[in-house]
Enzyme design. Sequence first.
Site, PDB file in Angstrom:
ATOM      1  N   ASN A 189       3.100   7.589  14.766  1.00 22.00           N
ATOM      2  CA  ASN A 189       3.529   6.926  13.539  1.00 22.00           C
ATOM      3  C   ASN A 189       4.668   7.731  12.922  1.00 22.00           C
ATOM      4  OD1 ASN A 189       3.867   5.690  11.121  1.00 22.00           O
ATOM      5  ND2 ASN A 189       1.751   5.875  10.433  1.00 22.00           N
ATOM      6  N   SER A 246       5.577   5.427   8.570  1.00 20.48           N
ATOM      7  CA  SER A 246       4.917   5.167   7.293  1.00 20.48           C
ATOM      8  C   SER A 246       5.883   5.484   6.161  1.00 20.48           C
ATOM      9  CB  SER A 246       3.663   6.031   7.137  1.00 20.48           C
ATOM     10  OG  SER A 246       3.246   5.977   5.786  1.00 20.48           O
ATOM     11  N   GLY A 250       1.908  -8.339   5.667  1.00 15.28           N
ATOM     12  CA  GLY A 250       1.464  -9.722   5.536  1.00 15.28           C
ATOM     13  C   GLY A 250       2.602 -10.714   5.692  1.00 15.28           C
ATOM     14  N   TYR A 289      -3.368  -6.669  10.573  1.00 15.69           N
ATOM     15  CA  TYR A 289      -4.195  -6.002   9.581  1.00 15.69           C
ATOM     16  C   TYR A 289      -4.421  -6.959   8.408  1.00 15.69           C
ATOM     17  CZ  TYR A 289      -5.689  -2.314   6.264  1.00 15.69           C
ATOM     18  OH  TYR A 289      -6.393  -1.559   5.349  1.00 15.69           O
ATOM     19  N   LYS A 309       5.593   3.899  16.917  1.00 12.20           N
ATOM     20  CA  LYS A 309       5.521   2.813  15.922  1.00 12.20           C
ATOM     21  C   LYS A 309       6.670   2.965  14.941  1.00 12.20           C
ATOM     22  CE  LYS A 309       2.430   0.441  12.762  1.00 12.20           C
ATOM     23  NZ  LYS A 309       1.035   0.270  12.374  1.00 12.20           N
ATOM     24  N   GLY A 325       2.725  -9.601   9.721  1.00 16.37           N
ATOM     25  CA  GLY A 325       2.640 -10.946   9.185  1.00 16.37           C
ATOM     26  C   GLY A 325       2.053 -11.989  10.109  1.00 16.37           C
ATOM     27  N   PHE A 357      -1.623   8.390   4.105  1.00 23.37           N
ATOM     28  CA  PHE A 357      -2.377   9.069   5.180  1.00 23.37           C
ATOM     29  C   PHE A 357      -3.651   9.735   4.663  1.00 23.37           C
ATOM     30  CE2 PHE A 357       1.470   9.954   8.225  1.00 23.37           C
ATOM     31  CZ  PHE A 357       1.517   8.605   8.512  1.00 23.37           C
ATOM     32  N   ASN A 375       5.849  -1.212  11.396  1.00 19.72           N
ATOM     33  CA  ASN A 375       5.076  -0.793  10.222  1.00 19.72           C
ATOM     34  C   ASN A 375       5.424  -1.676   8.998  1.00 19.72           C
ATOM     35  OD1 ASN A 375       3.433   0.948   8.570  1.00 19.72           O
ATOM     36  ND2 ASN A 375       3.855   2.580  10.037  1.00 19.72           N
ATOM     37  N   THR A 376       4.961  -1.267   7.849  1.00 18.19           N
ATOM     38  CA  THR A 376       5.222  -2.018   6.614  1.00 18.19           C
ATOM     39  C   THR A 376       6.664  -1.791   6.154  1.00 18.19           C
ATOM     40  OG1 THR A 376       4.398  -0.134   5.377  1.00 18.19           O
ATOM     41  CG2 THR A 376       2.834  -1.903   5.826  1.00 18.19           C
ATOM     42  N   ASN A 383       5.005   6.167   3.223  1.00 16.43           N
ATOM     43  CA  ASN A 383       4.265   6.837   2.165  1.00 16.43           C
ATOM     44  C   ASN A 383       4.072   8.338   2.361  1.00 16.43           C
ATOM     45  OD1 ASN A 383       3.891   4.319   0.820  1.00 16.43           O
ATOM     46  ND2 ASN A 383       2.359   3.813   2.379  1.00 16.43           N
ATOM     47  N   THR A 384       4.731   8.896   3.377  1.00 15.54           N
ATOM     48  CA  THR A 384       4.748  10.346   3.559  1.00 15.54           C
ATOM     49  C   THR A 384       6.217  10.757   3.510  1.00 15.54           C
ATOM     50  OG1 THR A 384       2.720  10.409   4.871  1.00 15.54           O
ATOM     51  CG2 THR A 384       4.257  12.232   5.181  1.00 15.54           C
ATOM     52  N   ASN A 439       0.828  -1.206   0.000  1.00 13.80           N
ATOM     53  CA  ASN A 439       0.000   0.000   0.000  1.00 13.80           C
ATOM     54  C   ASN A 439       0.857   1.248   0.000  1.00 13.80           C
ATOM     55  OD1 ASN A 439      -0.464   1.927   2.523  1.00 13.80           O
ATOM     56  ND2 ASN A 439       0.180  -0.084   3.327  1.00 13.80           N
ATOM     57  N   ARG A 440       0.334   2.257  -0.686  1.00 10.82           N
ATOM     58  CA  ARG A 440       0.922   3.597  -0.601  1.00 10.82           C
ATOM     59  C   ARG A 440      -0.226   4.596  -0.437  1.00 10.82           C
ATOM     60  NH1 ARG A 440       2.377   2.037  -5.908  1.00 10.82           N
ATOM     61  NH2 ARG A 440       0.999   2.883  -7.528  1.00 10.82           N
TER      62      ARG A 440
HETATM   63  C1  LIG Z   1      -3.734  -0.641   3.594  1.00 10.11           C
HETATM   64  C2  LIG Z   1      -2.906  -0.409   4.802  1.00 10.11           C
HETATM   65  C3  LIG Z   1      -2.942   0.833   5.416  1.00 10.11           C
HETATM   66  C4  LIG Z   1      -2.169   1.082   6.545  1.00 10.11           C
HETATM   67  N1  LIG Z   1      -2.246   2.303   7.149  1.00 10.11           N
HETATM   68  C5  LIG Z   1      -1.528   2.529   8.281  1.00 10.11           C
HETATM   69  C6  LIG Z   1      -1.640   3.760   8.961  1.00 10.11           C
HETATM   70  O1  LIG Z   1      -2.402   4.646   8.580  1.00 10.11           O
HETATM   71  N2  LIG Z   1      -0.880   3.939  10.074  1.00 10.11           N
HETATM   72  C7  LIG Z   1      -0.042   2.973  10.555  1.00 10.11           C
HETATM   73  O2  LIG Z   1       0.614   3.187  11.578  1.00 10.11           O
HETATM   74  N3  LIG Z   1       0.057   1.771   9.944  1.00 10.11           N
HETATM   75  C8  LIG Z   1      -0.670   1.546   8.829  1.00 10.11           C
HETATM   76  N4  LIG Z   1      -0.570   0.319   8.212  1.00 10.11           N
HETATM   77  C9  LIG Z   1       0.374  -0.700   8.739  1.00 10.11           C
HETATM   78  C10 LIG Z   1      -0.314  -1.703   9.652  1.00 10.11           C
HETATM   79  O3  LIG Z   1      -0.826  -1.074  10.804  1.00 10.11           O
HETATM   80  C11 LIG Z   1       0.683  -2.792  10.085  1.00 10.11           C
HETATM   81  O4  LIG Z   1       1.723  -2.188  10.819  1.00 10.11           O
HETATM   82  C12 LIG Z   1       1.281  -3.542   8.898  1.00 10.11           C
HETATM   83  O5  LIG Z   1       0.314  -3.758   7.900  1.00 10.11           O
HETATM   84  C13 LIG Z   1       1.883  -4.890   9.311  1.00 10.11           C
HETATM   85  O6  LIG Z   1       0.919  -5.747   9.856  1.00 10.11           O
HETATM   86  P1  LIG Z   1       0.187  -6.927   9.012  1.00 10.11           P
HETATM   87  O7  LIG Z   1       1.279  -7.700   8.341  1.00 10.11           O
HETATM   88  O8  LIG Z   1      -0.587  -7.702  10.016  1.00 10.11           O
HETATM   89  O9  LIG Z   1      -0.685  -6.229   8.031  1.00 10.11           O
HETATM   90  C14 LIG Z   1      -1.337   0.057   7.076  1.00 10.11           C
HETATM   91  C15 LIG Z   1      -1.317  -1.198   6.466  1.00 10.11           C
HETATM   92  C16 LIG Z   1      -2.080  -1.444   5.337  1.00 10.11           C
HETATM   93  C17 LIG Z   1      -2.032  -2.804   4.709  1.00 10.11           C
END
Ligand SMILES: Cc1cc2nc3c(=O)[nH]c(=O)nc-3n(C[C@H](O)[C@H](O)[C@H](O)COP(=O)(O)O)c2cc1C
Length: 349
Positions: free
Chosen positions: A164, A167, A259, A309, A208, A288, A108, A237-238, A169-170, A104-105
């Site tokens: 946060n 991220s 994931g 998530y 985070k 994941g 925010f 985070n991702t 993406n910012t 994802n990108r």
């Molecule tokens: C579509 C999407 C949007 C996300 N938006 C945010 C966000 O706004 N703020 C944040 O701290 N993490 C955000 N995350 C990251 C998740 O909170 C999490 O840290 C990350 O996806 C790893 O967990 P998972 O593997 O269980 O998904 C986002 C993840 C996804 C997939």
Amino acid sequence: MLTRALQLLPPETAHGAALWALRRGLVPMVTPPSSPRLVTSFCGIDLAHPLGLAAGFDKNATAISGLFGLGFSFVEVGTVTPRPQAGNPRPRLFRLRQQQALINRMGFNNDGLEAVRARLAVRAPGRGPLGANIGANRGATDPVADYVLCLRGLYELVDYVALNVSSPNTPGLRDLQSRARLDELLGALIAARTALAGGSRAKPLLVKIAPDLAPDDEAALAEVALARGVDGLIVGNTTIERPEIVPGRYRDEPGGLSGAPLFLKSTEQLGRFYRLTGGKLALIGVGGILRGADAYAKVRAGASALQLYTALIYRGPRVVSRILGELDRLLELDGYARLGDARGVDATT
Ligand SMILES: Cc1cc2nc3c(=O)[nH]c(=O)nc-3n(C[C@H](O)[C@H](O)[C@H](O)COP(=O)(O)O)c2cc1C
């Protein structure tokens, strides 16, 4: 059934539909298994079990009650920024179904502080602890001020606040994890929090972090977090890396990967932070978690609570229940009476 139907829609449309259904109570409620082994806490927040919803799913705090209905023990809304923003142009969310991953990108996209604040202010008494994940607007000239604004705006309405700074993406956001910038940010936020607490016990502040930090930066971050007195870290985070993702569709889309392919990287980082902080900070393990064994590995690496998530997208509304049932059995098999007894056992060896 619902999960499979949603998979047929473009990912962001499916996400909107899921939130809509959750808001209207159209998703059947799930009662998670209750077991004394699963009881835990982080930063003084008591939980019936460790599994919470990670930030980004309910950015605008519109479906909190429905999300607790899925069995999560705590829910984190946001990321919220002071001003509303549209985020990046679509498409900005991609399914890598075979790898049980997402890229994802989003950038925010959110309704902004005032809208979220108004929603939380009229919310019925909560079913469980609520966290607010806060950030800075894209292009903010003074990002520290953005975080302080969000902290002030949401502090009274939630049980903890997560910063946060991770991220991807910012542009520039992740630079706030450097020693000097984080120290400045935390100094301002801890001061603001002390003023908000007005002599009573301050609400927890967590940071985070990104999975892509260099070893020196991880050590510096742990030092600053301990010195400034934050309560915990969300790890994390991702990733902007593409571990375990073979070349193919979407692999090279810019953005954060979540994931299954993130599991190992984020769990190893969790273990490192458990050691770096000497077990003194609460650590929320995220990245994941798709099954009970993943949750168990995060606990053994040092987590006292967990979030997910991506698993919700692929495994559907019963995922919390399933993971907890498996986690409970794994704890029992290894002879642990309480989750806390298994915390960090792999990180210290
Ligand atoms: C579509 C999407 C949007 C996300 N938006 C945010 C966000 O706004 N703020 C944040 O701290 N993490 C955000 N995350 C990251 C998740 O909170 C999490 O840290 C990350 O996806 C790893 O967990 P998972 O593997 O269980 O998904 C986002 C993840 C996804 C997939």
